[in-house]
Design a protein around this motif. Structure first.
Motif, short mmCIF file in Angstrom:
data_model
loop_
_atom_site.label_atom_id
_atom_site.label_comp_id
_atom_site.label_asym_id
_atom_site.label_seq_id
_atom_site.Cartn_x
_atom_site.Cartn_y
_atom_site.Cartn_z
N THR A 67 4.77 6.83 6.89
CA THR A 67 5.87 6.56 5.88
C THR A 67 6.62 6.38 6.25
O THR A 67 7.73 5.53 6.10
N PRO A 69 8.34 -1.30 -6.17
CA PRO A 69 9.49 -0.89 -6.34
C PRO A 69 10.50 -0.46 -5.41
O PRO A 69 10.66 -0.97 -4.45
N ALA A 128 13.50 1.36 -4.32
CA ALA A 128 13.91 2.00 -3.10
C ALA A 128 12.77 2.06 -2.04
O ALA A 128 11.37 1.93 -2.07
N ALA A 171 11.87 4.58 0.51
CA ALA A 171 11.33 5.28 0.98
C ALA A 171 9.83 4.80 -0.34
O ALA A 171 9.48 5.69 -0.12
N GLU A 172 9.99 5.27 -1.98
CA GLU A 172 8.72 4.42 -3.02
C GLU A 172 8.27 3.66 -2.37
O GLU A 172 6.95 3.91 -2.64
N ALA A 203 6.27 4.92 0.57
CA ALA A 203 4.55 5.07 0.49
C ALA A 203 4.28 4.96 -0.64
O ALA A 203 2.48 5.23 0.68
N GLN A 204 3.88 4.13 -0.76
CA GLN A 204 2.65 3.34 -1.85
C GLN A 204 2.28 2.11 -0.98
O GLN A 204 1.04 2.00 -0.96
#
Length: 247
Positions: A87, A225, A227, A229-230, A233-234
């Motif tokens: 991530t 998303p 962003a 970072a989001e 992660a997904q």
């Protein structure tokens, strides 16, 4: 504008990256790069043989962030979780591709730059920069590039080979995944080259859509998303689904 406290070559490179990312390679001019760097246009050619060499060095400067990210990933084997490590990498790669894409369009149609990339031009450029930095008096070494093989520096050993150039990041990610599989943190049957391709491809797609359509359209139209970072992660959760070793 580049700061005058930097060595002139570094100022020129920083200015070239800024101008190319803002205007694109085709519209970027040596005159504007010199103005942004605060030097005369003729000074550019004291450090770079021609405009192509300057643009190639600017591209190498940007790819250094991806090399640093991959070096950090290689050092994280067995630490944190695989998902956390990937991530962090994915978020950094989304930002990297966002910086790289504005510079690469004309590159794809330039045989000279393509040949430079395939021969690991960015890696060689980093090694040359590290060598120049080591040759300077220690008092002048501000923000110098790490030496080959050091964290954040270019790879050690001779440049070139099948894993050099544009394939290097993909190969480095596979190397990390192989190490995690040997450590028992990834399933034995995990298709590592395809996990690497899905992860890096997803990062590039997010940067591509954001660049062309804008962050709002990425969220509303693509269902992703906005962003980094989001999204990272997904994306990692989706790519690793079924491939993590059983606890």
């Amino acid at each position: 504008m580049a700061t005058r406290t930097e060595p002139m070559r570094d100022r020129i490179l920083a200015a070239a990256v800024t101008v190319i990312q803002t205007r694109g390679i085709v519209a970027a001019t040596t005159k504007e790069i010199a103005r942004t760097a605060g030097v005369s246009e003729g000074s550019l050619y004291n450090h770079f043989a021609n405009k192509t060499a300057l643009f190639a060095a600017a591209l190498a400067e940007v790819t250094g962030s991806a090399r640093t990210a991959m070096t950090g990933l290689a050092g994280s084997v067995g630490q944190n979780t695989v998902e956390e490590n990937l991530t962090r990498l994915a978020a950094e790669m989304v930002r990297f591709y966002g910086e790289l894409l504005p510079m690469t369009g004309p590159v794809l149609a330039d045989p000279e730059l393509i040949a430079w990339l395939r021969s690991d031009g960015p890696g060689k450029a980093q090694q040359e920069a590290a060598a120049r930095s080591r040759a300077r008096p220690r008092s002048d070494r501000t923000g110098e590039a790490p030496p080959p093989g050091a964290p954040g520096g270019p790879p050690a050993g001779p440049p070139g080979g099948p894993a050099a150039g544009p394939v290097m990041g993909h190969a480095a990610l596979i190397g990390y995944l192989e190490a995690e599989r040997k450590a028992g943190r990834l399933a034995d049957g995990a298709p590592l080259p395809f996990i690497a391709a899905a992860l890096l491809g997803g990062c590039q797609q997010h940067a591509f859509l954001t660049r062309l359509a804008g962050a709002e359209s990425v969220a509303a139209g693509a269902g992703l998303p906005a962003a980094p970072a989001e999204f990272a992660a997904q994306l990692v959760r989706a790519v690793l689904a079924g491939h993590l070793a059983a606890p």
